[in-house]
Write a protein that holds these residues in place. Structure first.
Motif, PDB file in Angstrom:
ATOM      1  N   GLY A  96      21.172 -16.976  -9.319  1.00 60.84           N
ATOM      2  CA  GLY A  96      20.623 -15.879 -10.106  1.00 60.84           C
ATOM      3  C   GLY A  96      21.679 -14.938 -10.650  1.00 60.84           C
ATOM      4  O   GLY A  96      22.883 -15.110 -10.447  1.00 60.84           O
ATOM      5  N   LYS A  98      22.097 -10.506 -12.208  1.00 55.47           N
ATOM      6  CA  LYS A  98      21.532  -9.201 -12.529  1.00 55.47           C
ATOM      7  C   LYS A  98      22.073  -8.750 -13.881  1.00 55.47           C
ATOM      8  O   LYS A  98      23.154  -9.185 -14.306  1.00 55.47           O
ATOM      9  CB  LYS A  98      21.893  -8.181 -11.454  1.00 55.47           C
ATOM     10  N   GLU A 110      16.195  -9.462 -14.075  1.00 58.53           N
ATOM     11  CA  GLU A 110      16.922 -10.141 -12.997  1.00 58.53           C
ATOM     12  C   GLU A 110      16.404 -11.564 -12.799  1.00 58.53           C
ATOM     13  O   GLU A 110      15.199 -11.820 -12.863  1.00 58.53           O
ATOM     14  CB  GLU A 110      16.766  -9.370 -11.688  1.00 58.53           C
ATOM     15  N   ARG A 111      17.322 -12.499 -12.600  1.00 55.87           N
ATOM     16  CA  ARG A 111      16.973 -13.863 -12.203  1.00 55.87           C
ATOM     17  C   ARG A 111      17.383 -14.007 -10.741  1.00 55.87           C
ATOM     18  O   ARG A 111      18.544 -13.820 -10.393  1.00 55.87           O
ATOM     19  CB  ARG A 111      17.692 -14.894 -13.054  1.00 55.87           C
ATOM     20  N   LYS A 112      16.434 -14.346  -9.899  1.00 53.50           N
ATOM     21  CA  LYS A 112      16.665 -14.333  -8.462  1.00 53.50           C
ATOM     22  C   LYS A 112      17.175 -15.669  -7.945  1.00 53.50           C
ATOM     23  O   LYS A 112      16.905 -16.725  -8.518  1.00 53.50           O
ATOM     24  CB  LYS A 112      15.375 -13.950  -7.736  1.00 53.50           C
ATOM     25  N   ASP A 113      17.919 -15.614  -6.837  1.00 55.15           N
ATOM     26  CA  ASP A 113      18.344 -16.822  -6.148  1.00 55.15           C
ATOM     27  C   ASP A 113      17.122 -17.536  -5.587  1.00 55.15           C
ATOM     28  O   ASP A 113      16.058 -16.928  -5.429  1.00 55.15           O
ATOM     29  CB  ASP A 113      19.308 -16.478  -5.012  1.00 55.15           C
ATOM     30  N   HIS A 141      10.424 -18.681  -7.881  1.00 57.17           N
ATOM     31  CA  HIS A 141      11.019 -17.842  -8.925  1.00 57.17           C
ATOM     32  C   HIS A 141      11.071 -18.612 -10.243  1.00 57.17           C
ATOM     33  O   HIS A 141      10.592 -18.136 -11.272  1.00 57.17           O
ATOM     34  CB  HIS A 141      12.416 -17.388  -8.509  1.00 57.17           C
TER      35      HIS A 141
END
Length: 253
Positions: A96, A98, A110-113, A141
């Motif tokens: 991911g 930020k 945000e792209r999350k882990d 996600h």
């Protein structure tokens, strides 16, 4: 280049693709017990204006008849059939980002882990160890999937081991769109909308390890990933290849 010391646990540092090389080597040369160590890592991310990071990670490994733990990855062994072995897998990935990671990502959500669950089959052969692994995003996600086909062979001379490996990694549309897509709400003058499509990445790497004693070893693991068109076509991406370098020390009890 940024430097960060983290208390998270890293895989035994034999991998460029998550769990690929370490899992294959362990299948061929299982060794029960714990391992502790330290790894120095430098990895590139494909996103525009994102700095490379130099990180120090503690390492933890454990293996017995039914379980293999390699940092952020866990294998549950299902048994063998001839030269084939089977396992269920669970792993954590740091894919991911930020918006604060670079000026170009400003305004992006945000792209999350992710946490990934799946399975792997491994064929152990004197010519090469082959593996096929499927994983799905259990964290929901990206809701994506990955399929990895890998091959490697370890050459050993006394205390020195050299393990070249190659892999092809298919990533579905949902995965690519989540990490590399640009939504309508994220568009700006220099960042067009983009809907990701499924793609295949290629990886080439080599691991060199040296046994200091029966319990201690050091290693260098280096490789490069060739990104597929579904990723390189994204306006968020500024390179077609990303590299990784890992150096470390491991003590097995």
């Amino acid at each position: 280049m940024k430097f960060r010391l983290t208390t998270s646990v890293l895989a035994a540092a034999t991998t460029l693709a998550p769990l690929c090389s370490q899992a294959l080597e362990a299948e061929a040369n299982p060794r029960e017990g714990f391992g502790l160590g330290l790894a120095l890592m430098s990895e590139q991310k494909p996103y525009r204006n994102v700095d490379n990071k130099l990180e120090v990670w503690p390492m933890l490994t454990y293996e017995n008849r039914w379980l293999r733990v390699a940092g952020p990855g866990v294998d549950f062994k299902l048994g063998k059939s001839g030269s084939l072995s089977y396992a269920l897998t669970a792993s954590f990935s740091r894919e991911g980002y930020k918006a604060s990671d670079s000026s170009y990502l400003d305004g992006m959500d945000e792209r999350k882990d992710g946490v990934w669950l799946g399975g792997r089959v491994t064929w152990i052969h004197e010519i090469a160890n082959l593996s096929a692994a499927w994983r799905g995003d259990a964290s929901s996600h990206s809701k994506g999937q990955k399929l990895t086909l890998g091959a490697e062979h370890r050459f050993s001379v006394d205390k020195l081991g050299i393990t070249p490996r190659v892999a092809a990694i298919w990533q579905d549309r949902k995965y690519v769109d989540y990490y590399y897509g640009v939504k309508a709400s994220e568009v700006r003058a220099d960042r067009a909308a983009y809907a990701g499509s499924s793609t295949v990445n290629g990886e080439v790497a080599v691991r060199v390890d040296y046994r200091l004693s029966s319990a201690q070893s050091v290693f260098v693991d280096a490789g490069v990933t060739l990104l597929g068109a579904g990723i390189t076509d994204s306006p968020l991406v500024s390179r077609s290849t990303v590299g990784a370098l890992r150096l470390g020390y491991l003590y097995r009890f």
